[in-house]
Scaffold this active site. Structure first.
Site, short mmCIF file in Angstrom:
data_model
loop_
_atom_site.label_atom_id
_atom_site.label_comp_id
_atom_site.label_asym_id
_atom_site.label_seq_id
_atom_site.Cartn_x
_atom_site.Cartn_y
_atom_site.Cartn_z
N GLU A 50 -1.87 -9.25 3.83
CA GLU A 50 -1.48 -9.59 5.20
C GLU A 50 -2.65 -9.58 6.18
O GLU A 50 -2.47 -9.85 7.38
CB GLU A 50 -0.40 -8.63 5.70
N HIS A 55 -3.76 -5.53 0.34
CA HIS A 55 -3.32 -6.00 1.66
C HIS A 55 -3.53 -7.50 1.79
O HIS A 55 -4.57 -7.96 2.29
CB HIS A 55 -4.09 -5.27 2.76
N CYS A 115 0.84 -1.20 0.00
CA CYS A 115 0.00 0.00 0.00
C CYS A 115 0.88 1.25 0.00
O CYS A 115 1.54 1.52 -0.99
CB CYS A 115 -0.99 -0.05 1.16
#
Length: 251
Positions: free
Chosen positions: A179, A177, A89
């Site tokens: 994660e 994202h 990001c």
């Protein structure tokens, strides 16, 4: 034991599922938290890899947030040393900017779950290959990067064409994202500033829709994300060619 350096901008945006993967690989993690220590000195020479996380600030804020310029110099140094870099990001935007690309507002924000389409290069990329075509991924951004010159465009979405790139053999920028887990999604939805951003976004979905989609998509994304991150971690410690980078327009 190889050491990996992590740039964290706010407490609400940690490594997420990438943290236990790094530790299981036997790597030590050293965090630089710029929310707590905005003036932290950044000597990257002792580290074998770098992960730059997201945050609510933007690349254009670097005159008012000197740590962003310090981060970009550190990213540049890692690339010059041929060490792997992963930007997520904001981290991807900083990496792109170091490589001479522009970062600007996206036409519409992406907040929540969006299908990702890989390019032909993305399908065969040694890191991103495990991510399936049209996989829903979690997004939270209002800015976008251009694909740097000489970088390889790996993925796009319907509302943001520039979603992922590879520079050289070992530098990756992901706008999305991978994660995230369900607890981290809830953490973001509970943050007042993040809630306000969602409410002001003009998007047709709200936090309840995001929660529903998270339950639908999170497990599938996590399985693929673990494979993607492990492929990136395979690069840590491998000899790589060094790069001569563009001139610093951001310095």
């Amino acid at each position: 034991m190889p050491r990996i350096l992590v740039f964290q901008h706010v407490a609400a945006e940690p490594l997420g599922t990438l943290d236990p993967l790094i530790r299981r690989r036997g790597h030590r993690i050293r965090f630089r938290n710029f929310e707590r220590h905005p003036d932290a000195l950044l000597n990257v020479d002792r580290y074998r890899g770098l992960v730059v996380l997201g945050g609510p600030m933007n690349v254009e804020d670097h005159p008012r947030r000197p740590h962003l310029a310090n981060e970009m110099r550190a990213i540049e140094r890692m690339l010059e040393q041929g060490k792997p870099v992963l930007g997520i990001c904001l981290g991807a935007q900083l990496l792109a900017h170091v490589l001479g690309a522009s970062v600007s507002r996206n036409a519409v924000p992406e907040i929540g779950w969006y299908p990702l389409q890989k390019t032909d290069a993305g399908h065969s990329d040694p890191v991103l290959a495990p991510l399936h075509a049209d996989t829903p991924v979690f997004q939270w951004h209002g800015c976008r990067f251009d694909i740097p010159t000489d970088a390889v465009h790996l993925a796009r979405s319907n509302d943001c064409d520039q979603q992922a790139f590879r520079y050289g053999d070992n530098a990756y920028g992901f706008q999305f994202h991978l994660e995230m887990d369900e607890r981290l999604v809830e953490r973001w939805l509970a943050q007042p500033a993040y809630r306000d951003e969602l409410a002001d976004s003009g998007l047709p979905h709200d936090e309840h829709a995001i929660r529903t989609q998270t339950r639908q998509h999170i497990a599938g994304m996590q399985r693929q994300a673990d494979a993607v991150f492990n492929n990136f971690l395979d690069l840590v410690g491998r000899p790589q060619r060094r790069y001569t980078l563009p001139s610093r327009e951001w310095a």
